[in-house]
Design an enzyme around this catalytic site. Structure first.
Site, PDB file in Angstrom:
ATOM      1  N   GLY A  25     -73.741   9.641 -51.411  1.00  0.00           N
ATOM      2  CA  GLY A  25     -75.490   9.127 -51.608  1.00  0.00           C
ATOM      3  C   GLY A  25     -76.103   8.824 -50.821  1.00  0.00           C
ATOM      4  CB  THR A 149     -73.426   2.261 -53.280  1.00  0.00           C
ATOM      5  OG1 THR A 149     -74.223   2.625 -54.205  1.00  0.00           O
ATOM      6  CG2 THR A 149     -72.568   1.335 -53.627  1.00  0.00           C
ATOM      7  CG  ASP A 151     -74.637   3.159 -57.715  1.00  0.00           C
ATOM      8  OD1 ASP A 151     -75.332   3.231 -58.286  1.00  0.00           O
ATOM      9  OD2 ASP A 151     -73.414   3.919 -57.623  1.00  0.00           O
ATOM     10  CD  GLN A 298     -83.965   4.470 -59.528  1.00  0.00           C
ATOM     11  OE1 GLN A 298     -83.663   2.725 -60.270  1.00  0.00           O
ATOM     12  NE2 GLN A 298     -83.667   5.430 -60.061  1.00  0.00           N
TER      13      GLN A 298
HETATM   14  O1  F6P Z   1     -73.975   6.148 -55.934  1.00  0.00           O
HETATM   15  C1  F6P Z   1     -75.058   6.060 -55.862  1.00  0.00           C
HETATM   16  C2  F6P Z   1     -75.983   7.039 -57.329  1.00  0.00           C
HETATM   17  O2  F6P Z   1     -77.981   6.875 -56.612  1.00  0.00           O
HETATM   18  C3  F6P Z   1     -76.323   6.455 -58.014  1.00  0.00           C
HETATM   19  O3  F6P Z   1     -76.821   6.104 -58.581  1.00  0.00           O
HETATM   20  C4  F6P Z   1     -76.487   8.160 -58.907  1.00  0.00           C
HETATM   21  O4  F6P Z   1     -76.816   8.124 -60.646  1.00  0.00           O
HETATM   22  C5  F6P Z   1     -75.851   8.948 -58.178  1.00  0.00           C
HETATM   23  O5  F6P Z   1     -75.772   8.885 -57.189  1.00  0.00           O
HETATM   24  C6  F6P Z   1     -76.910   9.837 -58.035  1.00  0.00           C
HETATM   25  O6  F6P Z   1     -76.507  11.190 -57.717  1.00  0.00           O
HETATM   26  P1  F6P Z   1     -77.045  12.178 -56.759  1.00  0.00           P
HETATM   27  O7  F6P Z   1     -77.590  12.414 -55.652  1.00  0.00           O
HETATM   28  O8  F6P Z   1     -75.488  13.415 -56.459  1.00  0.00           O
HETATM   29  O9  F6P Z   1     -77.485  12.773 -57.563  1.00  0.00           O
END
Ligand code: F6P
Length: 372
Positions: A25, A149, A151, A298
């Site tokens: 991501g 990340t 996260d 975010q």
């Molecule tokens: O790991 C990063 C993140 O943004 C998480 O916080 C979120 O749950 C996920 O990726 C979202 O993933 P996607 O972009 O595949 O919807």
């Protein structure tokens, strides 16, 4: 006669060409890494190839040459100029969608890179990406990994690139929400990203003045949440903000999962808790309660200065290691000092310890409710 022997140290950089790739991501700060790597490499007479769209470009041979003009001013831009993907795995790669056929594409992909003279790689990504980076390093292509990340749950670095910007983005959004919540005497449940890690919700929720913070690390009690909402509204405050992690859950219940991506390293995509919880709170308390999903906002937008600096420092550290032919490492920052660790064989996420974390302690001391 004294003969003075002058030893001139000539720095020899043996690698002539490297590749850089962003995968997983996206987040803010990735372009700062790319710029630092490209500029520092060129100053060492190394050439840099950018791999497009993460492991898709690695396997399918999609590359671009990067020079100083390609990275001019990119550090202030969000996302990644190289593109990214958070599903593909190079050693279990979907080669035929109809037949659902997967193959290990690591060796042929390395061969393709070798054909264009690439001798080392810098791979920026989360746990899944860096696990594949380890496999590539072990297969003979020297790799240095850089963690990123929003996260903030990687043990190799604290914070990780992207986290500070995501906190800032969520704080800006929640501040805006507060003005409309105030006008209308509303309760808002703000759903925040972070998967099963509560860092983003805790820091973003706390810094934006949330009244209740619900984290995946601590299952909440619905009665406690509703009683707190009533207490706040009855105390004369006109609104309540509940910062809820996307993967938080009520005691005895399961997380709300929006979709499952079979090919992804992290298969679950969480979502729906704000919708569910706001309905329950409105029903139980009688106060008008609305859901607000911050979602990808975010991750987006310009990086904050902390992420620009962290990205550049880690990019430069990675190129220094690679030029010294030191590889098989993940570089990171701990207490603002640059560190390197070996690629772990087993994923070791950084867990938010609510007893030990001082933002959590401060929040508790200030009477912020964690739903328990
Ligand atoms: O790991 C990063 C993140 O943004 C998480 O916080 C979120 O749950 C996920 O990726 C979202 O993933 P996607 O972009 O595949 O919807």
């Amino acid at each position: 006669m004294i003969i003075l022997l002058k030893i001139i140290k000539v720095e020899v950089f043996s690698l002539k060409k490297i590749a850089i790739m962003t995968a997983g991501g996206d987040c803010a700060g990735l372009n700062s890494v790319i710029k630092a790597v490209v500029m520092a490499a060129i100053n060492r007479n190394m050439k840099v190839v950018g791999i497009l769209d993460g492991y898709i470009g690695f396997v399918e041979g999609k590359y671009v040459n990067l020079d100083k003009s390609s990275v001019y001013d990119i550090e202030t831009k969000g996302g990644t100029i190289l593109g990214s993907s958070n599903k593909e795995c190079p050693f279990h790669y979907l080669v035929d969608k109809k037949k659902e056929k997967y193959e290990d594409m690591v060796k042929p992909s390395i061969e393709n890179l070798r054909k264009i003279g690439v001798e080392g790689m810098i791979i920026i990504g989360g746990d899944g990406t860096l696990d594949s980076a380890r496999v590539i390093d072990e297969a003979g292509m020297p790799v240095v990994g850089i963690p990123k990340t929003i996260d903030n749950d990687m043990s190799a670095s604290s914070p990780t690139i992207g986290f500070e910007t995501a906190v800032q983005n969520s704080v800006e959004a929640i501040r805006k929400l507060k003005t409309t919540a105030f006008s209308h005497r509303r309760v808002f449940v703000v759903e925040m990203m972070g998967r099963t890690s509560g860092y983003l919700t805790l820091y973003g929720g706390f810094a934006s003045g949330a009244d209740i913070i619900l984290l995946p690390e601590l299952d909440y009690d619905l009665d406690v949440v509703c009683n707190k909402v009533k207490e706040i509204m009855e105390s004369g405050k006109r609104y309540v903000i509940i910062a809820a992690s996307e993967a938080c859950k009520e005691k005895g219940k399961t997380e709300t999962v929006a979709r499952v991506l079979k090919d992804s390293f992290e298969q679950k995509r969480y979502g729906g808790i704000a919708e569910k919880l706001s309905k329950q709170i409105e029903e139980i308390t009688g106060y008008e309660t609305r859901p607000m999903v911050l979602g990808h906002l975010q991750r987006g937008g310009e990086p904050c200065t902390v992420d620009i600096l962290l990205g550049a420092r880690l990019g430069d550290y990675a190129i220094n290691l690679l030029s010294d032919e030191r590889h098989g490492y993940i570089v990171g920052a701990k207490e603002n000092v640059l560190v390197k660790t070996r690629f772990p064989k087993i994923r070791e996420p950084r867990v938010l310890d609510l007893e030990d974390n001082d933002i959590a302690r401060t929040a508790r001391d200030m009477g912020i409710c964690f739903g328990v």
